[in-house]
Design an enzyme around this catalytic site. Structure first.
Site, PDB file in Angstrom:
ATOM      1  N   THR A 250     -25.729  52.023  21.640  1.00  0.00           N
ATOM      2  CA  THR A 250     -26.205  51.066  22.604  1.00  0.00           C
ATOM      3  C   THR A 250     -25.168  50.613  23.275  1.00  0.00           C
ATOM      4  OG1 THR A 250     -26.885  48.839  22.310  1.00  0.00           O
ATOM      5  CG2 THR A 250     -25.729  49.403  20.333  1.00  0.00           C
ATOM      6  N   ASP A 251     -25.282  49.963  24.468  1.00  0.00           N
ATOM      7  CA  ASP A 251     -24.373  49.198  25.464  1.00  0.00           C
ATOM      8  C   ASP A 251     -23.768  48.262  24.494  1.00  0.00           C
ATOM      9  OD1 ASP A 251     -26.687  47.796  25.558  1.00  0.00           O
ATOM     10  OD2 ASP A 251     -26.879  47.752  27.698  1.00  0.00           O
ATOM     11  N   GLU A 252     -24.411  47.934  23.735  1.00  0.00           N
ATOM     12  CA  GLU A 252     -23.780  46.154  22.908  1.00  0.00           C
ATOM     13  C   GLU A 252     -22.618  46.582  22.079  1.00  0.00           C
ATOM     14  OE1 GLU A 252     -26.683  44.085  20.635  1.00  0.00           O
ATOM     15  OE2 GLU A 252     -28.352  44.615  21.725  1.00  0.00           O
TER      16      GLU A 252
ATOM     17  N   LYS B 298     -23.202  49.444  14.928  1.00  0.00           N
ATOM     18  CA  LYS B 298     -22.936  50.588  15.838  1.00  0.00           C
ATOM     19  C   LYS B 298     -22.064  51.050  16.624  1.00  0.00           C
ATOM     20  CE  LYS B 298     -26.543  52.429  16.925  1.00  0.00           C
ATOM     21  NZ  LYS B 298     -27.379  53.620  16.673  1.00  0.00           N
TER      22      LYS B 298
ATOM     23  N   TYR C  16     -25.448  43.899  13.989  1.00  0.00           N
ATOM     24  CA  TYR C  16     -25.887  45.194  14.435  1.00  0.00           C
ATOM     25  C   TYR C  16     -24.741  45.707  15.477  1.00  0.00           C
ATOM     26  CZ  TYR C  16     -28.436  48.006  17.563  1.00  0.00           C
ATOM     27  OH  TYR C  16     -28.860  49.033  18.502  1.00  0.00           O
TER      28      TYR C  16
HETATM   29  P1  NAD Z   1     -36.442  50.936  15.540  1.00  0.00           P
HETATM   30  O1  NAD Z   1     -36.070  50.163  14.664  1.00  0.00           O
HETATM   31  O2  NAD Z   1     -37.635  51.005  16.299  1.00  0.00           O
HETATM   32  O3  NAD Z   1     -36.568  52.554  14.645  1.00  0.00           O
HETATM   33  C1  NAD Z   1     -35.675  52.895  13.841  1.00  0.00           C
HETATM   34  C2  NAD Z   1     -36.244  53.869  12.837  1.00  0.00           C
HETATM   35  O4  NAD Z   1     -35.001  54.504  11.846  1.00  0.00           O
HETATM   36  C3  NAD Z   1     -37.303  53.755  12.001  1.00  0.00           C
HETATM   37  O5  NAD Z   1     -38.158  54.626  12.225  1.00  0.00           O
HETATM   38  C4  NAD Z   1     -36.573  53.442  10.622  1.00  0.00           C
HETATM   39  O6  NAD Z   1     -37.714  53.963   9.633  1.00  0.00           O
HETATM   40  C5  NAD Z   1     -35.777  54.542  10.578  1.00  0.00           C
HETATM   41  N1  NAD Z   1     -34.762  54.163   9.537  1.00  0.00           N
HETATM   42  C6  NAD Z   1     -33.995  52.983   9.447  1.00  0.00           C
HETATM   43  N2  NAD Z   1     -33.053  53.285   8.421  1.00  0.00           N
HETATM   44  C7  NAD Z   1     -33.089  54.411   8.071  1.00  0.00           C
HETATM   45  C8  NAD Z   1     -32.473  55.051   6.991  1.00  0.00           C
HETATM   46  N3  NAD Z   1     -31.691  54.910   6.303  1.00  0.00           N
HETATM   47  N4  NAD Z   1     -32.680  56.549   6.963  1.00  0.00           N
HETATM   48  C9  NAD Z   1     -33.660  57.134   7.767  1.00  0.00           C
HETATM   49  N5  NAD Z   1     -34.454  56.427   8.683  1.00  0.00           N
HETATM   50  C10 NAD Z   1     -34.244  55.297   8.639  1.00  0.00           C
HETATM   51  O7  NAD Z   1     -35.114  51.180  16.579  1.00  0.00           O
HETATM   52  P2  NAD Z   1     -35.243  51.965  18.033  1.00  0.00           P
HETATM   53  O8  NAD Z   1     -35.503  50.718  18.746  1.00  0.00           O
HETATM   54  O9  NAD Z   1     -36.289  52.901  18.342  1.00  0.00           O
HETATM   55  O10 NAD Z   1     -33.714  52.494  18.092  1.00  0.00           O
HETATM   56  C11 NAD Z   1     -33.352  53.808  17.901  1.00  0.00           C
HETATM   57  C12 NAD Z   1     -32.251  54.006  18.064  1.00  0.00           C
HETATM   58  O11 NAD Z   1     -31.809  53.569  19.512  1.00  0.00           O
HETATM   59  C13 NAD Z   1     -30.990  53.139  17.123  1.00  0.00           C
HETATM   60  O12 NAD Z   1     -29.838  53.980  16.896  1.00  0.00           O
HETATM   61  C14 NAD Z   1     -30.660  52.057  18.152  1.00  0.00           C
HETATM   62  O13 NAD Z   1     -29.236  51.690  17.876  1.00  0.00           O
HETATM   63  C15 NAD Z   1     -30.371  52.844  19.644  1.00  0.00           C
HETATM   64  N6  NAD Z   1     -30.610  51.930  20.915  1.00  0.00           N
HETATM   65  C16 NAD Z   1     -31.879  51.181  20.911  1.00  0.00           C
HETATM   66  C17 NAD Z   1     -32.206  50.405  22.108  1.00  0.00           C
HETATM   67  C18 NAD Z   1     -33.450  49.406  22.309  1.00  0.00           C
HETATM   68  O14 NAD Z   1     -33.601  48.854  23.428  1.00  0.00           O
HETATM   69  N7  NAD Z   1     -34.231  49.526  21.062  1.00  0.00           N
HETATM   70  C19 NAD Z   1     -31.151  50.793  23.250  1.00  0.00           C
HETATM   71  C20 NAD Z   1     -30.340  51.480  22.815  1.00  0.00           C
HETATM   72  C21 NAD Z   1     -30.005  52.133  21.861  1.00  0.00           C
HETATM   73  O1  TDX Z   2     -38.472  35.913  20.967  1.00  0.00           O
HETATM   74  C1  TDX Z   2     -37.437  36.343  21.720  1.00  0.00           C
HETATM   75  N1  TDX Z   2     -36.955  35.521  22.763  1.00  0.00           N
HETATM   76  C2  TDX Z   2     -36.101  35.821  23.428  1.00  0.00           C
HETATM   77  O2  TDX Z   2     -35.664  35.025  24.491  1.00  0.00           O
HETATM   78  C3  TDX Z   2     -36.691  37.456  21.372  1.00  0.00           C
HETATM   79  C4  TDX Z   2     -37.096  38.293  20.271  1.00  0.00           C
HETATM   80  C5  TDX Z   2     -35.489  37.807  22.097  1.00  0.00           C
HETATM   81  N2  TDX Z   2     -35.129  37.010  23.237  1.00  0.00           N
HETATM   82  C6  TDX Z   2     -34.079  37.438  23.984  1.00  0.00           C
HETATM   83  C7  TDX Z   2     -32.758  37.815  23.112  1.00  0.00           C
HETATM   84  C8  TDX Z   2     -32.276  38.632  24.185  1.00  0.00           C
HETATM   85  O3  TDX Z   2     -31.326  38.064  25.324  1.00  0.00           O
HETATM   86  O4  TDX Z   2     -34.530  38.398  24.806  1.00  0.00           O
HETATM   87  C9  TDX Z   2     -33.388  39.334  24.875  1.00  0.00           C
HETATM   88  C10 TDX Z   2     -33.851  40.652  24.276  1.00  0.00           C
HETATM   89  O5  TDX Z   2     -33.975  40.715  22.897  1.00  0.00           O
HETATM   90  P1  TDX Z   2     -34.061  42.030  21.916  1.00  0.00           P
HETATM   91  O6  TDX Z   2     -35.463  42.404  22.182  1.00  0.00           O
HETATM   92  O7  TDX Z   2     -33.987  41.166  20.377  1.00  0.00           O
HETATM   93  O8  TDX Z   2     -33.059  42.808  22.224  1.00  0.00           O
HETATM   94  P2  TDX Z   2     -31.406  42.742  22.353  1.00  0.00           P
HETATM   95  O9  TDX Z   2     -30.905  41.900  21.148  1.00  0.00           O
HETATM   96  O10 TDX Z   2     -30.918  42.728  23.671  1.00  0.00           O
HETATM   97  O11 TDX Z   2     -31.046  44.381  21.660  1.00  0.00           O
HETATM   98  C11 TDX Z   2     -31.992  45.394  22.266  1.00  0.00           C
HETATM   99  O12 TDX Z   2     -31.249  46.088  23.109  1.00  0.00           O
HETATM  100  C12 TDX Z   2     -30.248  46.881  22.544  1.00  0.00           C
HETATM  101  C13 TDX Z   2     -32.281  46.316  20.897  1.00  0.00           C
HETATM  102  O13 TDX Z   2     -32.944  45.400  19.900  1.00  0.00           O
HETATM  103  C14 TDX Z   2     -31.040  46.923  20.529  1.00  0.00           C
HETATM  104  O14 TDX Z   2     -31.473  47.846  19.320  1.00  0.00           O
HETATM  105  C15 TDX Z   2     -30.340  47.858  21.389  1.00  0.00           C
HETATM  106  O15 TDX Z   2     -29.254  48.296  20.863  1.00  0.00           O
END
Ligand code: NAD
Ligand code: TDX
Length: 332
Positions: free
Chosen positions: A121-123, A152, A148
């Site tokens: 992630t960019d975080e 990562k 988190y």
């Molecule tokens: P998500 O929470 O929707 O899915 C995570 C999945 O991993 C789930 O299916 C869960 O059951 C599985 N999991 C969790 N712990 C596990 C374990 N110990 N063993 C096996 N499986 C396990 O997450 P997401 O939003 O799809 O993110 C997926 C990946 O992308 C993560 O590595 C996250 O850091 C990265 N990422 C997410 C975002 C975003 O915006 N959501 C952005 C950049 C990077």
């Molecule tokens: O109810 C809400 N109201 C609100 O203002 C929630 C749930 C979030 N927010 C804000 C917090 C953040 O500034 O919205 C923005 C996005 O929040 P999230 O969806 O929780 O994402 P963020 O914390 O930015 O992280 C996401 O992007 C990077 C993913 O959850 C991570 O897995 C990924 O690495």
């Protein structure tokens, strides 16, 4: 390449990748997923059984992991605990999955010599000031803020060390905020869409000034596939699609697309340590690997996403009450 092991493939972005691979390549896929609260086998519904197999198990369990990694041509590692708010409430599963789980997979890949792609992630870079024109690049120093993002960041550093010390054939990608179908309702965009569908006002943390750099999950998948096919070992690629928006703009776009008044939302308690702004410079990916996003119009991608949640209530309804109960407890 013919058999991919996709960890976390029953979650939001991992399942998007599995759908993308099935539609656009001839690779077979084994998904390894623990099916935590965030995983759902329904995300893989409709995929051909002769090409996609689901193994339910923990990435931190070497007895499960070793044979699967040895049997794969490449590992694409998505599995993680992924939600910042949860990590503020209970960091333990984040350390277990993001650090110990990644370590367990890396050791298996080291033993079998399997190609490894790590999803991050960019975080990991921390945040930028709102008025700073800078964006994250692969050279930006790591400076994570939350349990988190720090786990990562630690997982990325493990991958880098396994490349340098053991010659593991690995690449890393750091992507910005994803949106699209099948995202858990705890996350910002699906939380607000499903709130409106439930007749509840969207919830904005603080003033809503925080900026996220939105990318459609399909574009994340196409970029990962490109890196898997053409990325150079040991390299980090940043994935983003120039989609910066502040949270207020996103809430108001959702309200507009769903026929609500622009002020029909509530401000709620801010997130502790809330990162201000993320922004990705993806020029290395665009220039070196000739990748381009397909979704360049955020509002039309958002409209499609709203349609998906409207049409798939049985999928998200199972998650909604538990997610909102956690938010109620945290004051969000
Ligand atoms: P998500 O929470 O929707 O899915 C995570 C999945 O991993 C789930 O299916 C869960 O059951 C599985 N999991 C969790 N712990 C596990 C374990 N110990 N063993 C096996 N499986 C396990 O997450 P997401 O939003 O799809 O993110 C997926 C990946 O992308 C993560 O590595 C996250 O850091 C990265 N990422 C997410 C975002 C975003 O915006 N959501 C952005 C950049 C990077
Ligand atoms: O109810 C809400 N109201 C609100 O203002 C929630 C749930 C979030 N927010 C804000 C917090 C953040 O500034 O919205 C923005 C996005 O929040 P999230 O969806 O929780 O994402 P963020 O914390 O930015 O992280 C996401 O992007 C990077 C993913 O959850 C991570 O897995 C990924 O690495």
């Amino acid at each position: 390449m013919s058999k991919l092991l996709v960890t976390g493939g029953a979650g939001f972005i991992g399942s998007n990748f599995v759908h993308y691979v099935v539609a656009n390549t001839d690779h077979d896929v084994v998904v390894l997923d623990k099916l935590t609260y965030a995983g759902d086998r329904e995300t893989l519904a409709g995929l051909p059984e002769d090409r996609v197999q689901l193994v339910v198990g923990d990435i931190a369990n070497s007895e499960v992991v070793d044979a699967l990694v040895a049997d794969a041509d490449a590992v694409v590692h998505y599995a993680a605990e992924s939600h910042n708010d949860n990590s503020l409430h209970d960091p333990a599963p984040f350390v277990h999955t993001n650090l110990i789980g990644t370590f367990t997979l890396l050791e298996a890949a080291r033993r079998s010599g399997t190609r490894f792609h790590h999803i991050s992630t960019d975080e990991v870079y921390g945040d930028l000031e709102l008025d700073d024109p800078a964006k994250f690049t692969p050279e930006t120093p790591y400076n994570p803020s939350s349990p988190y993002s720090s786990t990562k960041a630690g997982s990325d550093l493990l991958v880098r060390a396994w490349v340098r010390s053991f010659g593991l054939e690995a690449t890393i990608s750091n992507c910005s905020n994803n949106y699209g179908p099948r995202q858990h309702v705890e996350k910002f965009i699906p939380r607000q869409i499903t709130n409106v569908l439930d007749g509840v006002r969207p919830r904005l943390y603080g003033a809503g000034e925080n900026v996220r750099d939105w990318i459609h999950a399909d574009d994340h998948s196409s970029a990962v596939l490109r890196i898997l096919e053409r990325g150079r070992t040991g390299e980090t690629y940043l994935i983003g699609a120039d989609g910066e928006k502040n949270n207020l703009e996103v809430v108001q776009a959702i309200l507009r697309l769903m026929g609500q008044e622009p002020d029909a939302f509530d401000h709620v308690k801010d997130r502790a340590g809330h990162d201000l702004r993320y922004a990705i410079d993806a020029s290395k990916l665009r220039e070196e690997l000739e990748w381009e996003p397909a979704f360049t119009d955020f509002e039309s991608g958002l409209a499609d996403t709203i349609d998906w949640y409207r049409a798939n209530e049985p999928w998200w309804r199972k998650q909604k009450a538990e997610a909102e109960a956690k938010y109620a407890q945290a004051g969000h």
